[in-house]
Design an enzyme around this catalytic site. Structure first.
Site, PDB file in Angstrom:
ATOM      1  N   SER A  65       0.825  -1.222   0.000  1.00  0.00           N
ATOM      2  CA  SER A  65       0.000   0.000   0.000  1.00  0.00           C
ATOM      3  C   SER A  65       0.859   1.272   0.000  1.00  0.00           C
ATOM      4  CB  SER A  65      -0.968   0.019   1.189  1.00  0.00           C
ATOM      5  OG  SER A  65      -0.273   0.137   2.411  1.00  0.00           O
ATOM      6  N   HIS A  66       2.170   1.141   0.245  1.00  0.00           N
ATOM      7  CA  HIS A  66       3.028   2.329   0.206  1.00  0.00           C
ATOM      8  C   HIS A  66       4.276   2.117  -0.641  1.00  0.00           C
ATOM      9  CE1 HIS A  66       0.105   3.434   3.147  1.00  0.00           C
ATOM     10  NE2 HIS A  66       0.438   4.697   2.911  1.00  0.00           N
ATOM     11  N   ARG A  70       2.197   3.904  -5.155  1.00  0.00           N
ATOM     12  CA  ARG A  70       2.081   5.337  -4.839  1.00  0.00           C
ATOM     13  C   ARG A  70       2.561   6.234  -5.981  1.00  0.00           C
ATOM     14  NH1 ARG A  70      -1.319   6.751  -0.797  1.00  0.00           N
ATOM     15  NH2 ARG A  70      -1.560   4.809   0.310  1.00  0.00           N
ATOM     16  N   PHE A 197       0.479   1.447  12.141  1.00  0.00           N
ATOM     17  CA  PHE A 197      -0.799   1.170  11.474  1.00  0.00           C
ATOM     18  C   PHE A 197      -1.661   2.415  11.385  1.00  0.00           C
ATOM     19  CE2 PHE A 197      -0.959  -0.697  15.815  1.00  0.00           C
ATOM     20  CZ  PHE A 197      -1.784   0.233  16.431  1.00  0.00           C
ATOM     21  N   GLY A 205      -4.803   3.254   1.162  1.00  0.00           N
ATOM     22  CA  GLY A 205      -4.097   2.630   0.036  1.00  0.00           C
ATOM     23  C   GLY A 205      -4.511   1.180  -0.157  1.00  0.00           C
ATOM     24  N   GLU A 206      -4.802   0.499   0.946  1.00  0.00           N
ATOM     25  CA  GLU A 206      -5.196  -0.912   0.868  1.00  0.00           C
ATOM     26  C   GLU A 206      -6.568  -1.030   0.187  1.00  0.00           C
ATOM     27  OE1 GLU A 206      -2.967  -3.218   1.869  1.00  0.00           O
ATOM     28  OE2 GLU A 206      -4.389  -4.653   1.015  1.00  0.00           O
ATOM     29  N   HIS A 247     -14.875   3.257  19.141  1.00  0.00           N
ATOM     30  CA  HIS A 247     -14.593   4.566  19.767  1.00  0.00           C
ATOM     31  C   HIS A 247     -13.112   4.708  20.134  1.00  0.00           C
ATOM     32  CE1 HIS A 247     -15.290   1.853  23.163  1.00  0.00           C
ATOM     33  NE2 HIS A 247     -14.555   2.673  23.889  1.00  0.00           N
ATOM     34  N   ARG A 322       2.683 -13.346  17.258  1.00  0.00           N
ATOM     35  CA  ARG A 322       3.897 -12.815  16.639  1.00  0.00           C
ATOM     36  C   ARG A 322       4.056 -11.343  16.974  1.00  0.00           C
ATOM     37  NH1 ARG A 322       3.494  -9.358  12.131  1.00  0.00           N
ATOM     38  NH2 ARG A 322       1.783  -9.706  10.668  1.00  0.00           N
ATOM     39  N   LEU A 323       5.274 -10.866  16.843  1.00  0.00           N
ATOM     40  CA  LEU A 323       5.498  -9.444  17.089  1.00  0.00           C
ATOM     41  C   LEU A 323       5.187  -8.670  15.825  1.00  0.00           C
ATOM     42  CD1 LEU A 323       8.889  -9.509  19.044  1.00  0.00           C
ATOM     43  CD2 LEU A 323       6.557  -9.502  19.960  1.00  0.00           C
ATOM     44  N   ARG A 327       6.684 -10.139  10.305  1.00  0.00           N
ATOM     45  CA  ARG A 327       6.416 -10.496   8.908  1.00  0.00           C
ATOM     46  C   ARG A 327       7.279  -9.648   7.983  1.00  0.00           C
ATOM     47  NH1 ARG A 327       4.815  -8.128   4.901  1.00  0.00           N
ATOM     48  NH2 ARG A 327       4.418  -6.237   6.098  1.00  0.00           N
ATOM     49  N   ARG A 328       7.376  -8.363   8.316  1.00  0.00           N
ATOM     50  CA  ARG A 328       8.128  -7.427   7.471  1.00  0.00           C
ATOM     51  C   ARG A 328       9.614  -7.806   7.409  1.00  0.00           C
ATOM     52  NH1 ARG A 328       9.733  -2.659   8.187  1.00  0.00           N
ATOM     53  NH2 ARG A 328       9.312  -2.490  10.420  1.00  0.00           N
TER      54      ARG A 328
HETATM   55  P1  NDP Z   1      -2.073  -3.136   9.107  1.00  0.00           P
HETATM   56  O1  NDP Z   1      -3.489  -3.144   9.557  1.00  0.00           O
HETATM   57  O2  NDP Z   1      -1.604  -4.226   8.219  1.00  0.00           O
HETATM   58  O3  NDP Z   1      -1.180  -3.082  10.423  1.00  0.00           O
HETATM   59  C1  NDP Z   1       0.171  -2.960  10.285  1.00  0.00           C
HETATM   60  C2  NDP Z   1       0.902  -3.171  11.597  1.00  0.00           C
HETATM   61  O4  NDP Z   1       0.350  -4.229  12.383  1.00  0.00           O
HETATM   62  C3  NDP Z   1       2.307  -3.603  11.240  1.00  0.00           C
HETATM   63  O5  NDP Z   1       3.179  -3.160  12.228  1.00  0.00           O
HETATM   64  C4  NDP Z   1       2.144  -5.119  11.215  1.00  0.00           C
HETATM   65  O6  NDP Z   1       3.359  -5.823  11.265  1.00  0.00           O
HETATM   66  C5  NDP Z   1       1.291  -5.337  12.431  1.00  0.00           C
HETATM   67  N1  NDP Z   1       0.547  -6.582  12.386  1.00  0.00           N
HETATM   68  C6  NDP Z   1      -0.309  -7.006  11.418  1.00  0.00           C
HETATM   69  N2  NDP Z   1      -0.810  -8.223  11.747  1.00  0.00           N
HETATM   70  C7  NDP Z   1      -0.258  -8.563  12.936  1.00  0.00           C
HETATM   71  C8  NDP Z   1      -0.376  -9.693  13.785  1.00  0.00           C
HETATM   72  N3  NDP Z   1      -1.172 -10.708  13.476  1.00  0.00           N
HETATM   73  N4  NDP Z   1       0.338  -9.719  14.921  1.00  0.00           N
HETATM   74  C9  NDP Z   1       1.144  -8.677  15.253  1.00  0.00           C
HETATM   75  N5  NDP Z   1       1.295  -7.592  14.488  1.00  0.00           N
HETATM   76  C10 NDP Z   1       0.601  -7.526  13.355  1.00  0.00           C
HETATM   77  O7  NDP Z   1      -1.634  -1.818   8.359  1.00  0.00           O
HETATM   78  P2  NDP Z   1      -2.477  -0.530   7.940  1.00  0.00           P
HETATM   79  O8  NDP Z   1      -3.243  -0.831   6.708  1.00  0.00           O
HETATM   80  O9  NDP Z   1      -3.215  -0.025   9.121  1.00  0.00           O
HETATM   81  O10 NDP Z   1      -1.283   0.504   7.603  1.00  0.00           O
HETATM   82  C11 NDP Z   1      -0.344   0.188   6.594  1.00  0.00           C
HETATM   83  C12 NDP Z   1       0.607   1.330   6.411  1.00  0.00           C
HETATM   84  O11 NDP Z   1      -0.059   2.448   5.907  1.00  0.00           O
HETATM   85  C13 NDP Z   1       1.350   1.795   7.660  1.00  0.00           C
HETATM   86  O12 NDP Z   1       2.727   1.602   7.408  1.00  0.00           O
HETATM   87  C14 NDP Z   1       1.010   3.266   7.777  1.00  0.00           C
HETATM   88  O13 NDP Z   1       2.090   4.118   8.179  1.00  0.00           O
HETATM   89  C15 NDP Z   1       0.608   3.600   6.362  1.00  0.00           C
HETATM   90  N6  NDP Z   1      -0.302   4.749   6.332  1.00  0.00           N
HETATM   91  C16 NDP Z   1       0.192   5.977   6.039  1.00  0.00           C
HETATM   92  C17 NDP Z   1      -0.649   7.073   6.031  1.00  0.00           C
HETATM   93  C18 NDP Z   1      -0.132   8.453   5.808  1.00  0.00           C
HETATM   94  O14 NDP Z   1      -0.905   9.390   5.873  1.00  0.00           O
HETATM   95  N7  NDP Z   1       1.111   8.690   5.576  1.00  0.00           N
HETATM   96  C19 NDP Z   1      -2.082   6.949   6.289  1.00  0.00           C
HETATM   97  C20 NDP Z   1      -2.485   5.598   6.620  1.00  0.00           C
HETATM   98  C21 NDP Z   1      -1.631   4.554   6.632  1.00  0.00           C
HETATM   99  P3  NDP Z   1       3.887  -6.505   9.860  1.00  0.00           P
HETATM  100  O15 NDP Z   1       4.220  -5.365   8.952  1.00  0.00           O
HETATM  101  O16 NDP Z   1       5.070  -7.332  10.264  1.00  0.00           O
HETATM  102  O17 NDP Z   1       2.748  -7.343   9.335  1.00  0.00           O
HETATM  103  O1  PYC Z   2      -3.043   4.805   2.825  1.00  0.00           O
HETATM  104  O2  PYC Z   2      -4.487   6.109   3.839  1.00  0.00           O
HETATM  105  C1  PYC Z   2      -3.413   5.927   3.256  1.00  0.00           C
HETATM  106  C2  PYC Z   2      -2.514   7.072   3.048  1.00  0.00           C
HETATM  107  C3  PYC Z   2      -2.802   8.382   3.092  1.00  0.00           C
HETATM  108  C4  PYC Z   2      -1.657   9.071   2.825  1.00  0.00           C
HETATM  109  C5  PYC Z   2      -0.685   8.156   2.608  1.00  0.00           C
HETATM  110  N1  PYC Z   2      -1.223   6.932   2.763  1.00  0.00           N
END
Ligand code: NDP
Ligand code: PYC
Length: 356
Positions: A65-66, A70, A197, A205-206, A247, A322-323, A327-328
């Protein structure tokens, strides 16, 4: 009933179809394509390099997603006329423990890089320091920042708003951003503990990647423009995303709006979207990074208390959990040796951007 032969046949066919829908690239291919596209549209070399580092890191760690996805949005941002293509971020350091970086309406990664050393120095002197980045176009994941600070021995938090695509819990209209939140904790001789997250159920993005692939989204991610639950990614994008944890996610998201918006004298997600004015550029606002020095907090007791932290991590793992980032880090090892896989849809978009 499926015979073993039929099953093997079907699995082979599915494997082949999946292979035809994807393209394999080395990490240096990803860097080359990213740099070519960004340079072609006129972005200054220092920004091209800073963005390429992050896009390659995202593909390497299988954070699609990033990653290269992008690039189309970045080109749209460049073409919007709002971005300062050659912005030179200015770093202001004074007697407080706040580092202020004015990104001068450029992309955020160079601004972060330019303030990072001063932030670390202040944290190592005072125990706690903050970096307020202002007036940046922001599109990145936050984990590369907290991971870099953890590699420097610092505990850190990073927060930023985005565009208002998310309803507060109990509401039905977009008001909050997807507002990500990242935390890093250094671990002696190990990869740091890092989570990162969105405070929406998933990053925007997802949802967009689901729309591109014509895949349904799970119930609970979004509501449509009439406020009804939807599994259509396209309806979600014109409707409203939801916060994670009801909430609780909503309050965290609001905290991010406040701390990385008004507190640092910058825009919140609704204001960022208003500023965008329908152009579809990356969100433009601020970012707040907090860095804490365990050496200053703990002094000679650091070793003892970092062992307690390690015991907590071991107990989490002992339950079969897992931590975050595990995965990353595993994906990183694979990608460095085998390269990465992108979808053919993504490949075609990159080709168009290169040839346009
Ligand atoms: P996820 O819901 O996939 O959560 C990601 C985090 O949770 C990671 O640290 C991931 O580790 C961890 N995780 C996922 N599954 C597990 C599990 N089962 N046990 C333990 N830890 C877990 O990601 P999002 O879709 O919420 O976000 C993805 C990215 O989007 C982020 O990097 C965020 O910074 C970015 N983003 C940026 C924005 C911006 O404005 N700049 C806006 C919104 C999002 P792992 O990676 O190892 O799976
Ligand atoms: O995935 O929501 C998102 C996002 C916004 C800005 C960068 N990523």
């Amino acid at each position: 009933m499926d015979s073993a032969g039929n099953r093997a046949d079907r699995e082979r066919r599915e494997h082949l179809l999946a292979a035809l829908e994807t393209v394999k690239l080395s990490l240096s291919d990803v860097r080359f394509v990213t740099q070519r596209i960004l340079s072609k549209y006129g972005l200054a070399p220092a920004h091209v390099d800073a963005l390429a580092d992050l896009i390659v890191a995202a593909e390497r760690d299988e954070c699609a997603s990033h990653g290269v996805y992008r690039l189309a949005g970045l080109v749209r941002t460049i073409k919007s006329g709002k971005l300062n293509l050659a912005a030179e971020p200015s770093v202001q350091i004074d007697e407080t423990s706040i580092i202020r970086v004015d990104a001068q309406l450029g992309f955020s990664p160079l601004a972060f890089k330019m303030g990072q050393i001063a932030l670390a120095q202040k944290a190592k002197t005072h125990g706690l320091a903050a970096m307020a980045i202002n007036r940046c176009f922001h599109f990145t994941a936050l984990w590369p920042e907290v991971e870099a600070l953890a590699e420097d021995g610092l505990v850190s938090l990073s927060l930023t708003p985005s565009h208002s695509w998310v309803a507060p819990a109990g509401g039905t209209a977009p008001l909050l951003g997807t507002n990500p939140f990242a935390f890093g904790w250094p671990r002696p001789n190990k990869e740091p503990y890092v989570f990162d997250f969105a405070t929406s159920v998933v990053a925007g993005g997802e949802v967009e990647l689901h729309r591109q692939r014509n895949h349904p989204i799970p119930v609970g991610w979004a509501i449509d423009p009439e406020g009804k639950p939807t599994q259509s990614a396209a309806s979600a994008m014109i409707g409203t995303l939801l916060t994670f944890g009801g909430h609780k996610g909503s309050a965290l998201s609001t905290m991010i709006e406040l701390m990385a918006g008004p507190l640092i004298g910058d825009l919140m997600s609704t204001e960022s979207l208003t500023y965008d004015n329908g152009v579809g550029a990356a969100p433009c606002h601020g970012e707040l990074v907090l860095a804490l020095s365990p050496d200053v907090f703990l002094g000679h007791k650091k070793r003892e208390y970092f062992e307690s932290a390690e015991r907590l991590f071991s107990l989490i793992l002992a339950q079969g959990a897992r931590l975050p980032s595990q995965r990353r880090f595993q994906a990183r090892l694979r990608s460095v040796s085998d390269g990465v896989t992108i979808t053919r849809i993504q490949h075609d978009i990159l080709t168009d951007l290169l040839e346009a």
